[in-house]
Design an enzyme around this catalytic site. Structure first.
Site, PDB file in Angstrom:
ATOM      1  CE  LYS A 111      -3.990   1.530   2.854  1.00 30.04           C
ATOM      2  NZ  LYS A 111      -4.749   1.217   4.094  1.00 30.04           N
TER       3      LYS A 111
ATOM      4  CB  SER B  91      -8.129   2.988   3.160  1.00 32.40           C
ATOM      5  OG  SER B  91      -7.236   2.404   4.085  1.00 32.40           O
TER       6      SER B  91
ATOM      7  CB  SER C  90      -8.154   0.166   6.029  1.00 36.29           C
ATOM      8  OG  SER C  90      -8.899   1.356   6.015  1.00 36.29           O
TER       9      SER C  90
END
Lengths: 100, 476
Positions: free
Chosen positions: B77, B152, B176
């Site tokens: 990420k 996310s 997330s």
């Protein structure tokens, strides 16, 4: 029934000033509605009786994690760290004048 | 069918010289290239990845040790600080930022021979449940391009299901990792708070931020966790890992000796009836396989989301105060004085959701409101912790859906942030309490994946992974 919090445009502008954000007029209108709705939602906590409970700020149970007061080398050099600065001078970060 | 075999098998073949790390990296980069239209990846790390692969292959030829994850490509990420590409957290204010050091998790993976090949898209600063809050682009769900991948860590989940790499790293502050895993059909693991160092990861809400893997199988998640879990001098909140590590082993397989509590509050009003039916079908299969399953109630759970959306923005407003345009990141070129520089830089550099959370946080922490909002939320957090502890006196694990719905259409909640926040209703409590949880695929509804969530007490990550691998097999 959830009591309604209503943030005025002045309230939003004050928050923005505190948070160093400069908002457009349309952002002020948008946030005044949206933040009021979110604060309205969290109002549900008001009716919960938790007066006897201690507040929780962390969940590890660790306290006072110390290390030796030595200089340690973590890899990056001062030059590496300054590379991302918008402006530098003589190995320091250069900023606008703070006092008029 | 995935082009990647189990992570442990890939590494073993690289160690033996049967697979070349260089080819694995090329394979990953090609799959990323072929699937660009899903917008899962912000940047690739080609040069550094290829160099590291060649070095690993050379070491194998010289019979030198190459590590437990030798040659295994992965995607991080973009809120993990990495060498070889920018680190932006999908925000305009960090565009162009080149990390001067790497996050501890990346360092530990590299030390075992894993190779970071790309940075995945996310909601800017990890603020969101759909990746629509990315300042750059919205990731598309691998199963349906008109739907969100969850967030996310949406880019991480999508990249794994698009087969770009054997695993991806994500962060989970309020769901997330688990939510995008559920929406995309991946396994998403959220460890006990403090088990993986947060050093070198862009901070969101520090008291709930954790790091974990997104994979295709529980076994792969366990292998990755085993490498990244460690106490770290650079993160004072890290805890000692369990002595036996986290890789799966046969003695963890006794499903019938464990008691599982189905969370009543997660199976009642507000859940999509088809999702509920899917979870009930999984429960039936588990019972048939000999699991002892009872219903449990945690009456304060419905308060968790309100509690989270006070504590999280409060910590966000504090953590994002560092982006001031002076030391790194975007700095507004037209500022005439320091105050001007702060105001212009932050107004232009932050997206709408970051601004919204900064202002909510500023409000709940401000004098006159602190006790009514922030302190109250911290006390409700204590109540939640007490209820979880009490429940874990009667059951070993908790079970429920990961989300009350399957992936929704892109744009559906664009004009209603509160509706978007409600997506997290079944994931946030775990973060506030600090316990470990996992989302595993539990079939599909109309071709869209459903996630089943399993939760364990703090420091019981090893048992949780053992249970999850059993459940994965039984409900498959």
């Amino acid at each position: 029934m959830i009591p309604m919090v209503k943030l005025s445009h002045e309230d939003v502008l004050k928050l923005a000033r505190l948070a160093r954000l400069q908002l457009t007029d349309s952002e002020v209108t948008q946030f005044s509605g949206e933040i009021s709705a979110i604060l309205g939602y969290v109002e549900q906590l008001k009716s919960v009786d938790v007066d006897s409970l201690m507040p929780t700020s962390q969940v590890t149970g660790l306290t006072n994690v110390m290390r030796k007061d030595d200089m340690q080398n973590y890899g990056p050099t001062p030059a590496d760290l300054l590379k991302n600065a918008p402006a530098t001078k003589d190995g320091h970060i250069k900023v606008n004048r703070m006092l008029a | 069918m995935s082009q990647w075999s189990a992570i442990a098998d890939i590494a073993e073949k690289v160690q033996k010289g049967e697979l070349k790390a260089e080819n694995l990296v090329a394979q990953a980069l090609k799959t990323i290239e072929d699937n660009q239209d899903f917008s899962a990846v912000i940047a690739t790390i080609e040069d550094r990845a290829k160099e590291r692969a060649i070095e690993i292959d050379n070491r194998v030829e010289r019979n030198e040790a190459v590590g437990r994850l030798a040659g295994v490509p992965f995607i991080a990420k973009d809120n993990f600080l990495t060498f070889g590409s920018e680190t932006t957290a999908a925000s305009n204010i960090l565009k162009g930022f080149e990390a001067p050091y790497q996050s501890t998790a990346i360092q530990r993976l590299e030390a075992e021979g894993a190779i970071c090949v790309a940075k995945a898209n996310l909601d800017a600063f990890a603020h969101g449940s759909s990746t629509e809050n990315s300042d750059f682009m919205t990731t598309k769900n691998p199963h349906d391009k008109t739907k969100v991948p969850g967030g996310s860590s949406g880019g991480s989940a999508a990249s794994v299901i698009l087969d770009m790499a054997p695993f991806a790293l994500g962060t989970d502050t309020g769901g997330s990792i688990r939510l995008p895993a559920a929406f995309c059909g991946a396994v998403g693991y959220k460890p006990t708070y403090g088990l993986v160092s947060r050093s070198g990861v862009v901070a969101m809400a520090s008291s709930t931020d954790v790091i974990g893997p997104l994979t295709r199988t529980v076994e792969d998640a366990a292998v990755v966790l085993d490498v990244i879990a460690a106490k770290d001098a650079l993160d004072g909140t890290t805890i000692e890992p369990e002595g036996d590590g986290y890789a799966l082993s046969p003695e963890l397989s006794a499903l019938s000796s464990k008691k599982i509590g189905v969370i009543k509050e997660y199976m009642s009003d507000g859940i999509d009836v088809k999702v509920k039916a899917q979870i009930e079908a999984a429960i039936t299969k588990l019972k048939d396989a000999g699991a002892e399953i009872v219903e449990v109630s945690l009456p304060s759970l419905p308060l968790a989301l309100a509690c989270y959306y006070i504590i999280c923005p409060a910590e966000v407003s504090s953590n994002l105060s560092r982006y001031d345009g002076q030391r790194y990141g975007f700095s507004h070129p037209e500022a005439k004085n320091l105050d001007d520089s702060y105001n212009l830089t932050r107004s232009e550099g932050f997206g709408t959701e970051a601004k919204r959370r900064i202002m909510i946080g500023t409000y709940v922490l401000s004098s006159g409101y602190y006790d009514a909002y922030y302190k109250k939320a911290q006390q409700v957090r204590t109540k939640l912790i007490d209820e979880f502890n009490k429940t874990f006196e009667t059951v070993d694990f908790l079970l429920g859906p990961t989300a009350p719905m399957t992936a929704f259409e892109i744009g559906k909640h664009a004009n209603d942030p509160l509706e978007m926040y409600l997506t997290d209703i079944m994931t946030v409590a775990v973060n506030l309490v600090g316990v470990p949880a996992i989302s595993i695929p539990a079939g599909k509804i109309d071709n869209m994946p459903v996630g089943l969530q399993l939760i364990a007490p703090q420091h019981k990550d090893r048992d949780l992974l053992g249970l999850a691998s059993q459940v994965e097999r039984i409900i498959a």
